[in-house]
Enzyme design. Structure first.
Site, PDB file in Angstrom:
ATOM      1  N   ARG A   1       0.891  -1.152   0.040  1.00  0.00           N
ATOM      2  CA  ARG A   1      -0.003   0.029  -0.040  1.00  0.00           C
ATOM      3  C   ARG A   1       0.803   1.333  -0.130  1.00  0.00           C
ATOM      4  O   ARG A   1       0.389   2.410   0.296  1.00  0.00           O
ATOM      5  CB  ARG A   1      -1.011   0.024   1.277  1.00  0.00           C
ATOM      6  CG  ARG A   1      -2.095  -1.213   1.036  1.00  0.00           C
ATOM      7  CD  ARG A   1      -2.973  -1.164   2.347  1.00  0.00           C
ATOM      8  NE  ARG A   1      -4.077  -2.134   2.088  1.00  0.00           N
ATOM      9  CZ  ARG A   1      -3.851  -3.289   2.554  1.00  0.00           C
ATOM     10  NH1 ARG A   1      -2.881  -3.602   3.471  1.00  0.00           N
ATOM     11  NH2 ARG A   1      -4.820  -4.043   2.309  1.00  0.00           N
TER      12      ARG A   1
ATOM     13  N   LYS B   1       1.524  11.323 -10.089  1.00  0.00           N
ATOM     14  CA  LYS B   1       0.502  10.629 -10.997  1.00  0.00           C
ATOM     15  C   LYS B   1       1.466   9.472 -11.402  1.00  0.00           C
ATOM     16  O   LYS B   1       2.271   9.610 -12.184  1.00  0.00           O
ATOM     17  CB  LYS B   1      -0.181  11.506 -12.285  1.00  0.00           C
ATOM     18  CG  LYS B   1      -1.143  12.503 -11.733  1.00  0.00           C
ATOM     19  CD  LYS B   1      -1.528  13.576 -12.698  1.00  0.00           C
ATOM     20  CE  LYS B   1      -2.154  12.772 -13.843  1.00  0.00           C
ATOM     21  NZ  LYS B   1      -2.555  13.680 -14.921  1.00  0.00           N
TER      22      LYS B   1
ATOM     23  N   GLU C   1       6.020  19.302 -24.250  1.00  0.00           N
ATOM     24  CA  GLU C   1       5.324  19.429 -23.067  1.00  0.00           C
ATOM     25  C   GLU C   1       5.796  20.902 -22.493  1.00  0.00           C
ATOM     26  O   GLU C   1       5.298  21.775 -21.713  1.00  0.00           O
ATOM     27  CB  GLU C   1       5.853  18.349 -22.093  1.00  0.00           C
ATOM     28  CG  GLU C   1       5.020  16.974 -22.323  1.00  0.00           C
ATOM     29  CD  GLU C   1       3.638  17.166 -21.902  1.00  0.00           C
ATOM     30  OE1 GLU C   1       3.253  18.077 -21.328  1.00  0.00           O
ATOM     31  OE2 GLU C   1       2.869  16.089 -22.063  1.00  0.00           O
TER      32      GLU C   1
ATOM     33  N   LYS D   1       4.818  23.350 -13.218  1.00  0.00           N
ATOM     34  CA  LYS D   1       4.189  22.119 -12.826  1.00  0.00           C
ATOM     35  C   LYS D   1       3.887  22.040 -11.397  1.00  0.00           C
ATOM     36  O   LYS D   1       2.874  21.617 -10.736  1.00  0.00           O
ATOM     37  CB  LYS D   1       4.683  20.806 -13.686  1.00  0.00           C
ATOM     38  CG  LYS D   1       3.828  19.726 -13.306  1.00  0.00           C
ATOM     39  CD  LYS D   1       4.275  18.578 -14.170  1.00  0.00           C
ATOM     40  CE  LYS D   1       3.058  17.316 -13.992  1.00  0.00           C
ATOM     41  NZ  LYS D   1       3.458  16.026 -14.836  1.00  0.00           N
TER      42      LYS D   1
ATOM     43  N   GLU E   1      -5.870  16.484  -8.468  1.00  0.00           N
ATOM     44  CA  GLU E   1      -6.626  16.585  -9.897  1.00  0.00           C
ATOM     45  C   GLU E   1      -8.136  16.936  -9.894  1.00  0.00           C
ATOM     46  O   GLU E   1      -8.763  16.617 -10.438  1.00  0.00           O
ATOM     47  CB  GLU E   1      -6.585  15.391 -10.960  1.00  0.00           C
ATOM     48  CG  GLU E   1      -6.373  15.812 -12.466  1.00  0.00           C
ATOM     49  CD  GLU E   1      -6.016  14.776 -13.383  1.00  0.00           C
ATOM     50  OE1 GLU E   1      -5.652  15.342 -14.242  1.00  0.00           O
ATOM     51  OE2 GLU E   1      -5.996  13.521 -13.079  1.00  0.00           O
TER      52      GLU E   1
ATOM     53  N   ARG F   1      -5.670  21.404 -11.670  1.00  0.00           N
ATOM     54  CA  ARG F   1      -4.491  20.486 -12.463  1.00  0.00           C
ATOM     55  C   ARG F   1      -4.871  20.196 -13.743  1.00  0.00           C
ATOM     56  O   ARG F   1      -3.925  19.647 -14.496  1.00  0.00           O
ATOM     57  CB  ARG F   1      -4.202  19.237 -11.464  1.00  0.00           C
ATOM     58  CG  ARG F   1      -3.153  18.571 -11.772  1.00  0.00           C
ATOM     59  CD  ARG F   1      -2.699  17.536 -10.695  1.00  0.00           C
ATOM     60  NE  ARG F   1      -1.698  16.775 -11.246  1.00  0.00           N
ATOM     61  CZ  ARG F   1      -0.568  16.005 -10.410  1.00  0.00           C
ATOM     62  NH1 ARG F   1      -1.146  16.226  -9.018  1.00  0.00           N
ATOM     63  NH2 ARG F   1      -0.106  15.214 -10.765  1.00  0.00           N
TER      64      ARG F   1
ATOM     65  N   ASN G   1      -3.294  19.309 -19.023  1.00  0.00           N
ATOM     66  CA  ASN G   1      -3.897  18.465 -20.056  1.00  0.00           C
ATOM     67  C   ASN G   1      -4.201  19.444 -21.191  1.00  0.00           C
ATOM     68  O   ASN G   1      -4.816  18.869 -22.102  1.00  0.00           O
ATOM     69  CB  ASN G   1      -5.003  17.593 -19.643  1.00  0.00           C
ATOM     70  CG  ASN G   1      -4.595  16.596 -18.784  1.00  0.00           C
ATOM     71  OD1 ASN G   1      -3.694  15.611 -19.124  1.00  0.00           O
ATOM     72  ND2 ASN G   1      -5.056  16.526 -17.498  1.00  0.00           N
TER      73      ASN G   1
ATOM     74  N   HIS H   1      -3.957  17.757 -24.507  1.00  0.00           N
ATOM     75  CA  HIS H   1      -4.059  16.290 -24.483  1.00  0.00           C
ATOM     76  C   HIS H   1      -5.246  15.344 -24.675  1.00  0.00           C
ATOM     77  O   HIS H   1      -5.037  14.235 -24.969  1.00  0.00           O
ATOM     78  CB  HIS H   1      -3.474  16.068 -22.810  1.00  0.00           C
ATOM     79  CG  HIS H   1      -2.057  16.303 -22.682  1.00  0.00           C
ATOM     80  ND1 HIS H   1      -1.409  17.191 -22.766  1.00  0.00           N
ATOM     81  CD2 HIS H   1      -1.047  15.316 -22.135  1.00  0.00           C
ATOM     82  CE1 HIS H   1      -0.131  17.087 -22.526  1.00  0.00           C
ATOM     83  NE2 HIS H   1       0.026  16.151 -22.009  1.00  0.00           N
TER      84      HIS H   1
ATOM     85  N   HIS I   1      -4.051  12.089 -26.693  1.00  0.00           N
ATOM     86  CA  HIS I   1      -4.284  10.822 -26.142  1.00  0.00           C
ATOM     87  C   HIS I   1      -5.253  10.027 -27.223  1.00  0.00           C
ATOM     88  O   HIS I   1      -4.888   8.867 -27.182  1.00  0.00           O
ATOM     89  CB  HIS I   1      -4.808  10.677 -24.804  1.00  0.00           C
ATOM     90  CG  HIS I   1      -4.159  11.216 -23.764  1.00  0.00           C
ATOM     91  ND1 HIS I   1      -4.510  11.729 -22.406  1.00  0.00           N
ATOM     92  CD2 HIS I   1      -2.685  11.238 -23.567  1.00  0.00           C
ATOM     93  CE1 HIS I   1      -3.453  11.959 -21.669  1.00  0.00           C
ATOM     94  NE2 HIS I   1      -2.389  11.547 -22.299  1.00  0.00           N
TER      95      HIS I   1
ATOM     96  N   HIS J   1       5.125  10.828 -27.684  1.00  0.00           N
ATOM     97  CA  HIS J   1       3.756  11.347 -26.807  1.00  0.00           C
ATOM     98  C   HIS J   1       4.132  12.775 -27.244  1.00  0.00           C
ATOM     99  O   HIS J   1       3.087  13.649 -27.219  1.00  0.00           O
ATOM    100  CB  HIS J   1       4.088  11.052 -25.194  1.00  0.00           C
ATOM    101  CG  HIS J   1       3.238  12.033 -24.494  1.00  0.00           C
ATOM    102  ND1 HIS J   1       1.998  11.566 -24.385  1.00  0.00           N
ATOM    103  CD2 HIS J   1       3.424  13.090 -23.692  1.00  0.00           C
ATOM    104  CE1 HIS J   1       1.201  12.682 -23.671  1.00  0.00           C
ATOM    105  NE2 HIS J   1       2.289  13.443 -23.098  1.00  0.00           N
TER     106      HIS J   1
END
Length: 518
Positions: A281, A303, A345, A387, A397, A401, A405, A408, A412, A424
């Site tokens: 965990r 993330k 990016e 960032k 998020e 946040r 994106n 994106h 994606h 990417h």
């Protein structure tokens, strides 16, 4: 300036290089051996003869304590100073440069100085013993390690100066703020972030195996490295690969105080973070990104995730790293196309928050694509700082946040349709042009021309093929930003004023696609 301490065995060049480094930094130089001799009124060999080594070591401990407290500049310590526990504790709070040298050259150098009391009898054997005995202690205190064998002082000074120029961006995670170190040789700072780890799993790909071995060699005695090779790129970001990592962690007996280190691009750090988040965990993870894209994107923010048949990064967890070590030296061997993909990016950060990034790229695109230029270093720092600020304000998020994106949603979808064969950054570049068209169509800022010009100056794509709209739309409808059946897009009201909108019609989306593919 703050204090820089130089340590190393006899013959490594501590005094010579220390003086040159101080001059290059515009600082003063100090040597604790000289302090001891001045205070005692006699040479160090005479102190050994008259009072013995134990008395000398007591004088040395006091000289180091006083110099660390008083001096700002470059400080050279005697070769044996690190043997004292108190001295090593003092050095934990300052920057330490460890100079290494091979035995043969150290012998040649020390033969010129017959005043070394510990090297009077059988100097080669004695020097070998001292080097072997003290090496773990040097590495325990060192932030930077430099091999001085067969190298000129000017070259060494320039390298050390470059490695000292480490920028630190702090990501203020609510539970545990963490450092992002940006500079040359930052991977050597890993020991400072081990915590109580007795085992370290180093996850890497075949392409980053050499650096992974280097990471393993940095671990102090008593900390066991386990190197695990992952499939390259997106092939390594699957639940099946994560399960293999968990099986290996179990076989090696990893506990909650142990550590995972991800050495590679964004796919490796995503997988490493996800594996660490789930094992027991949650155990610690440190990221060592080896791609520009990974450094400014995947490695920062906490993330983690893997890909599934349903889409990219749809399974994951928020698990902030203990640290991110962005070593600019790792980018030197990258192809220009990979650097450009990473810069997509960075450019995104310029459009949503920091227009200075755009100014820097527009002023000198070639410098932006030069891994050794100060321009690229500044671009990386600015993108990461942006960032970090967004992440600190929205760790999970929940709202703000989502602006990260920008571009994106379309990107994606392209990646999935292209079966992840696109870089990417290339997909993000096309996605930003799509978002710019969408912004203009919906009455917001018209940044299409500037977006295309900046990206094209870096050799990035700015269009996509026609005839694939239905597939793209179906994929965009399962984007993470969506709420239920409502699609949400990040657009720009103005430069550096992003907004999350949910009222873009299908007709407007199609029109943006038609403009993109015209």
């Amino acid at each position: 300036m703050s204090l820089v301490v130089v340590v190393g065995p006899p013959g490594s060049g501590k005094t010579t290089i220390g003086r040159a480094l101080a001059e290059a930094l515009g600082a003063t130089f100090r040597d604790t051996d000289a302090d001891i001799a001045d205070a005692a009124g006699k040479s160090i060999p005479d102190i050994f003869v008259d009072e013995g080594e134990e008395h000398f070591r007591a004088l040395e401990r006091e000289a180091v304590r006083r110099a660390v407290a008083e001096h700002e500049g470059v400080l050279a310590l005697g070769g044996g100073a690190v043997m004292a526990d108190d001295t090593r504790k003092l050095l934990a709070a300052v920057t330490v440069v460890h100079l290494t040298v091979d035995l043969g050259e150290a012998v040649k150098r020390t033969e010129l100085d017959r005043g070394r009391p510990l090297l009077q009898v059988n100097p080669r054997a004695q020097l070998r013993r001292l080097m072997d005995e003290r090496l773990p202690l040097y590495r325990e205190v060192a932030d930077i390690e430099i091999d001085t064998t067969a190298r000129e002082v000017d070259e060494l000074t320039a390298e050390i100066k470059a490695r000292l120029a480490v920028r630190t961006v702090v990501v203020n995670d609510a539970d545990a703020p963490y450092d992002v170190l940006i500079g040359r040789g930052t991977v050597e700072r890993l020991p400072a972030y081990l915590g109580r780890a007795a085992r370290v799993a180093v996850l890497h790909t075949a392409n980053t195996a050499a650096l992974a071995e280097r990471v393993g060699s940095l671990l102090p005695d008593g900390v066991e490295p386990t190197l695990m090779e992952l499939p390259d790129a997106e092939d390594g970001k699957t639940v099946a690969v994560a399960e293999q990592v968990w099986d290996a962690l179990g076989a090696e007996g990893f506990t909650r105080t142990d550590l995972v280190v991800g050495v590679g691009g964004g796919a490796v750090t995503d997988l490493a973070g996800f594996a660490a988040a789930c094992w027991l965990r949650g155990i610690g993870v440190v990221h060592v990104p080896t791609s520009l894209l990974g450094a400014v994107d995947a490695a920062v923010g906490g993330k983690t995730g893997v890909n599934t048949a349903a889409g990219k990064n749809l399974v994951g967890a928020f698990h902030p790293p203990r640290a991110v070590l962005v070593d600019l030296d790792a980018f030197v061997s990258l192809p220009v196309r990979d650097l450009a993909a990473g810069l997509a990016e960075v450019v995104k950060a310029g459009f949503i928050a920091d227009p200075v990034i755009l100014d820097l790229v527009e002023a000198d695109p070639e410098a932006a694509l030069d891994a050794q230029s100060p321009v690229l270093a500044e671009l990386v720092e600015r993108a990461i700082a942006m960032k970090a600020a967004v992440v600190a304000a929205d760790l999970k998020e929940g709202g703000l946040r989502a602006i990260l994106n920008y571009g994106h949603t379309f990107a994606h979808a392209v990646e999935k349709l292209e079966r992840f064969t696109w870089r990417h950054g290339d997909a993000v570049a096309v996605g930003m042009v799509y978002a710019a068209h969408l912004g203009a169509i919906t009455g917001r800022a018209d940044l299409v021309a500037r977006t295309e010009a900046v990206l094209e100056s870096l050799g990035l794509p700015t269009s996509y093929e026609a005839g694939r709209w239905d597939d793209l739309l179906a994929t965009m409808k399962i984007d993470k930003k969506n709420t239920g059946a409502t699609q949400r897009f990040v657009l720009l009201d103005e430069l550096a004023r992003p907004v999350l909108v949910d009222d873009v019609t299908i007709e407007q989306q199609r029109e943006a696609y038609e403009r993109l593919t015209a």
